[in-house]
Enzyme design. Structure first.
Site, mmCIF file in Angstrom:
data_model
loop_
_atom_site.group_PDB
_atom_site.id
_atom_site.type_symbol
_atom_site.label_atom_id
_atom_site.label_comp_id
_atom_site.label_asym_id
_atom_site.label_seq_id
_atom_site.Cartn_x
_atom_site.Cartn_y
_atom_site.Cartn_z
ATOM 1 N N SER A 43 45.951 -58.584 11.958
ATOM 2 C CA SER A 43 47.371 -58.778 11.859
ATOM 3 C C SER A 43 47.585 -59.445 12.807
ATOM 4 O O SER A 43 46.488 -59.792 14.154
ATOM 5 C CB SER A 43 48.398 -57.553 11.926
ATOM 6 N N ILE A 106 46.349 -53.567 16.584
ATOM 7 C CA ILE A 106 46.549 -53.951 16.850
ATOM 8 C C ILE A 106 47.316 -55.204 18.072
ATOM 9 O O ILE A 106 45.824 -54.789 18.789
ATOM 10 C CB ILE A 106 47.684 -52.672 16.923
ATOM 11 N N VAL A 137 42.610 -52.637 20.178
ATOM 12 C CA VAL A 137 43.848 -53.051 20.630
ATOM 13 C C VAL A 137 43.247 -54.001 20.852
ATOM 14 O O VAL A 137 42.239 -54.667 21.190
ATOM 15 C CB VAL A 137 43.936 -52.315 21.793
ATOM 16 N N LYS A 138 43.709 -55.608 20.656
ATOM 17 C CA LYS A 138 43.893 -57.206 20.325
ATOM 18 C C LYS A 138 43.571 -57.498 22.144
ATOM 19 O O LYS A 138 45.248 -57.470 22.329
ATOM 20 C CB LYS A 138 43.889 -57.414 19.656
ATOM 21 N N ILE A 139 43.071 -57.881 22.217
ATOM 22 C CA ILE A 139 42.958 -58.991 23.830
ATOM 23 C C ILE A 139 42.820 -59.515 23.341
ATOM 24 O O ILE A 139 41.210 -60.194 23.161
ATOM 25 C CB ILE A 139 42.280 -58.594 24.984
#
Length: 367
Positions: A43, A106, A137-139
């Protein structure tokens, strides 16, 4: 089997959906798509912003207004609820794959992209809030993001590394993942359940390079249009094979660690002259992910061709990029510009998302 199911069964590539909203979850459509072969979800703020403006979250926003929460807190509730619910729907895939697939992602807010410590703190917070093993978790793969990625992996947090365009940056990302895992291994922590993907953005490379080739305008330049993105991704996969199938990863592989899969993102075709499933068909290879918007999924189901293409003619991919450089276009400059533009674009999208929430708050606030 349909094409999505065959993609995984025959080619070991996981098809994911690059879309989320409340309607997708509550209507049962996501569950139907998972049964039809979708194996994960990504997303971004633009997707959430459109969903907020459509009124899908009005009930949640009213409750947050009553609780005295501002727009940033409302966004967090929207994202955590939707990504959490999506990961619950995908949990059957995760379990069936023994933790190798079935993830929902996310995002750490783009405003933190230049701050390693703040990025890591936010990743830890989101991981604790969601409390599910099949969440990424998106970084972003910025210079500040790299140490946060390593530290998060060392903490046992699943990380989706985003906004990658450069093969050189990909190598740094892969080695940050390996360094984080090795820290876990050295202190006796389990490395077998930590997962990561490296998200390589594809079509934007063609968009930028094609514009420069058009400006050059000679026959040789025109013949190179629509070829840079696939060539660049093929070299990234060659680097993946070198790193994760070779001695560099051997000790971790022996300890049961998972490879960091390449994920192909930005896979919708922007140029109508190109085949609408170009960035799916030309990037099929084992232990990879292709995340697609709804229209690309529909097109691939309808007329996609399935064959292993990702590691075909890698020398030809190198030659393509050499010829582009020969036209005076620096691939390094293109990819450097793309990550700067990508961070700025995600920041703008997040600001627009917060503005959409502000607008809904004002419209829904008690008189």
């Amino acid at each position: 089997m349909n094409n999505l199911q065959r993609l995984y069964a025959e080619q070991e590539q996981s098809p994911w959906i690059d879309f989320i909203d409340r309607q997708l979850i509550e209507s049962g459509r996501l569950a139907d798509m998972v049964r039809d072969g979708i194996r994960g979800l990504t997303s971004n703020p633009t997707i959430f912003g459109k969903a907020v403006a459509s009124g899908q979250y009005d009930e949640l926003i009213r409750g947050q207004i009553e609780a005295g929460h501002g727009s940033d807190a409302i966004y967090e509730e929207i994202a955590v609820n939707d990504v959490g619910d999506a990961s619950d729907i995908l949990r059957s895939v995760y379990d069936e794959a023994d933790g190798a697939d079935g993830f929902a992602s996310i995002e750490v807010e783009p405003a933190l992209a230049a701050d390693s410590e703040a990025t890591l703190d936010r990743a830890r917070y989101l991981w604790r809030r969601l409390k599910r093993p099949n969440v990424f978790v998106k970084i972003p793969a910025t210079p500040a993001g790299l140490p946060a990625i390593e530290d998060a992996i060392a903490d046992g947090i699943n990380i989706n590394v985003t906004l990658m365009f450069s093969v050189d940056v990909y190598r740094e990302v892969a080695r940050a993942y390996i360094a984080g895992l090795r820290r876990r291994l050295e202190r006796g922590d389990d490395v077998r359940r930590v997962a990561s993907v490296a998200s390589f953005f594809v079509s934007r490379v063609d968009t930028k390079v094609d514009k420069r080739l058009d400006a050059i305008g000679n026959d040789a330049a025109r013949a190179l249009r629509g070829r840079s993105a696939i060539a660049n991704a093929k070299l990234a996969y060659a680097a993946y094979q070198e790193i994760f199938e070779g001695p560099e990863f051997a000790d971790l592989r022996d300890a049961g660690a998972r490879v960091q899969r390449c994920l192909w993102a930005s896979t919708s075709t922007k140029n109508p002259d190109y085949r609408d499933v170009l960035y799916v068909e030309e990037l099929i290879g084992p232990k990879t992910v292709d995340t697609m918007p709804l229209e690309t999924i529909d097109a691939f189901l309808d007329h996609g061709r399935l064959e292993r293409t990702l590691d075909r003619d890698v020398d030809g991919a190198r030659e393509t990029l050499r010829q582009i450089e020969e036209q005076g276009i620096s691939i390094r400059q293109v990819t450097d510009e793309l990550i700067d533009e990508g961070v700025a674009s995600f920041g703008k999208s997040f600001d627009e998302l917060i503005a959409a929430i502000d607008s809904q708050r004002k419209a829904l606030a008690p008189a």
